[in-house]
Design an enzyme around this catalytic site. Structure first.
Site, short mmCIF file in Angstrom:
data_model
loop_
_atom_site.label_atom_id
_atom_site.label_comp_id
_atom_site.label_asym_id
_atom_site.label_seq_id
_atom_site.Cartn_x
_atom_site.Cartn_y
_atom_site.Cartn_z
CE LYS A 39 22.90 -22.23 85.28
NZ LYS A 39 22.99 -22.16 86.89
CE1 TYR A 75 17.67 -20.37 86.90
CE2 TYR A 75 18.58 -18.82 86.02
CZ TYR A 75 18.65 -20.07 86.31
OH TYR A 75 19.78 -20.71 85.97
CG ASN A 112 25.54 -23.22 89.21
OD1 ASN A 112 25.23 -22.64 88.10
ND2 ASN A 112 24.50 -23.70 90.13
CG HIS A 169 18.95 -24.82 84.25
ND1 HIS A 169 18.41 -24.46 85.63
CD2 HIS A 169 18.00 -25.49 83.28
CE1 HIS A 169 17.23 -24.93 85.53
NE2 HIS A 169 16.92 -25.41 84.20
CD GLU A 190 13.33 -25.76 83.89
OE1 GLU A 190 14.32 -26.49 83.57
OE2 GLU A 190 13.33 -25.12 84.96
P1 DAT Z 1 19.82 -25.39 90.66
O1 DAT Z 1 20.54 -24.75 89.54
O2 DAT Z 1 20.78 -26.47 91.19
O3 DAT Z 1 18.76 -26.23 90.33
P2 DAT Z 1 18.34 -23.63 92.07
O4 DAT Z 1 17.12 -23.90 91.17
O5 DAT Z 1 18.17 -23.66 93.48
O6 DAT Z 1 19.53 -24.59 91.80
O7 DAT Z 1 19.00 -22.06 91.91
C1 DAT Z 1 19.07 -21.61 90.59
C2 DAT Z 1 20.32 -21.06 90.24
O8 DAT Z 1 20.47 -19.88 91.21
C3 DAT Z 1 21.55 -21.90 90.79
O9 DAT Z 1 21.92 -22.71 89.83
C4 DAT Z 1 22.48 -21.01 91.27
C5 DAT Z 1 21.79 -19.89 91.67
N1 DAT Z 1 21.59 -19.69 93.31
C6 DAT Z 1 20.76 -20.58 93.89
N2 DAT Z 1 21.13 -20.47 95.33
C7 DAT Z 1 21.98 -19.56 95.36
C8 DAT Z 1 22.37 -18.91 96.45
N3 DAT Z 1 22.08 -19.08 97.85
N4 DAT Z 1 23.04 -17.88 96.20
C9 DAT Z 1 23.53 -17.47 95.20
N5 DAT Z 1 23.28 -18.10 94.00
C10 DAT Z 1 22.19 -19.26 94.12
MG MG Z 2 16.47 -25.25 90.01
#
Ligand code: DAT
Ligand code: MG
Length: 149
Positions: free
Chosen positions: A9, A49, A112, A115, A126
């Protein structure tokens, strides 16, 4: 062999972690099938997303992922999807196990670093969003017999 979509990212690129992160996957034994630096257009970020549309963090997430270049890659190997996810660690870096990528390099859920696709179906979706078929390369590695029995 399975393929997964992984992306460093914008924070990972700015923090000069690209080489370190790619190196981890290479050393693990995953094979790079596609790789590029790109600036994600807003429309692509919203589609990528899409499952999070309507959530409170959706707009900041799209802002963040479009805030600078990312390094997009396709990694290939045995159980590539779950293997890459294990190496990344939990979504929230403070909960990610020590030694994982997020556990080693991250502090905030909104920064974080990396991805990775969460299932084979997501991976296919994706990969098709980010790569044209001709950008993916199939090739043999002479050391594969030292990685797989
Ligand atoms: P991942 O990236 O581990 O697959 P995800 O698909 O649930 O996680 O979410 C996509 C991204 O969105 C994640 O990397 C960071 C952000 N995100 C997820 N949950 C969040 C939250 N509760 N608050 C802020 N950002 C969040
Ligand atoms: Mg995800």
């Amino acid at each position: 062999m399975e393929r997964t979509y992984v992306m460093v990212k914008p924070d990972g690129v700015q923090r000069q972690l690209v080489g370190e992160i790619i190196s981890r996957f290479e050393r693990k034994g995953l094979k790079i099938a596609g790789l590029k630096l790109m600036q994600i257009p807003r429309s692509l970020a919203e589609e990528h997303y899409g499952e999070h549309k309507g959530k409170s963090f959706f707009a900041p997430l799209v802002d963040y992922i479009t805030s600078g270049p990312v390094v997009a890659m396709v990694l290939e190997g045995k159980d590539a999807v779950s293997t890459a996810r294990e190496m990344m660690g939990a979504t929230n870096p403070l909960q990610a196990a020590p030694g994982t990528i997020r556990g080693t390099y991250g502090m905030d859920i909104g920064r974080n670093v990396i991805h990775g696709s969460d299932s084979p179906a997501s991976a296919e979706r994706e990969i098709n969003l980010f790569f044209r078929p001709e950008e993916l390369v199939s090739y043999d590695r002479s050391l594969d017999r030292w990685i797989y029995e």
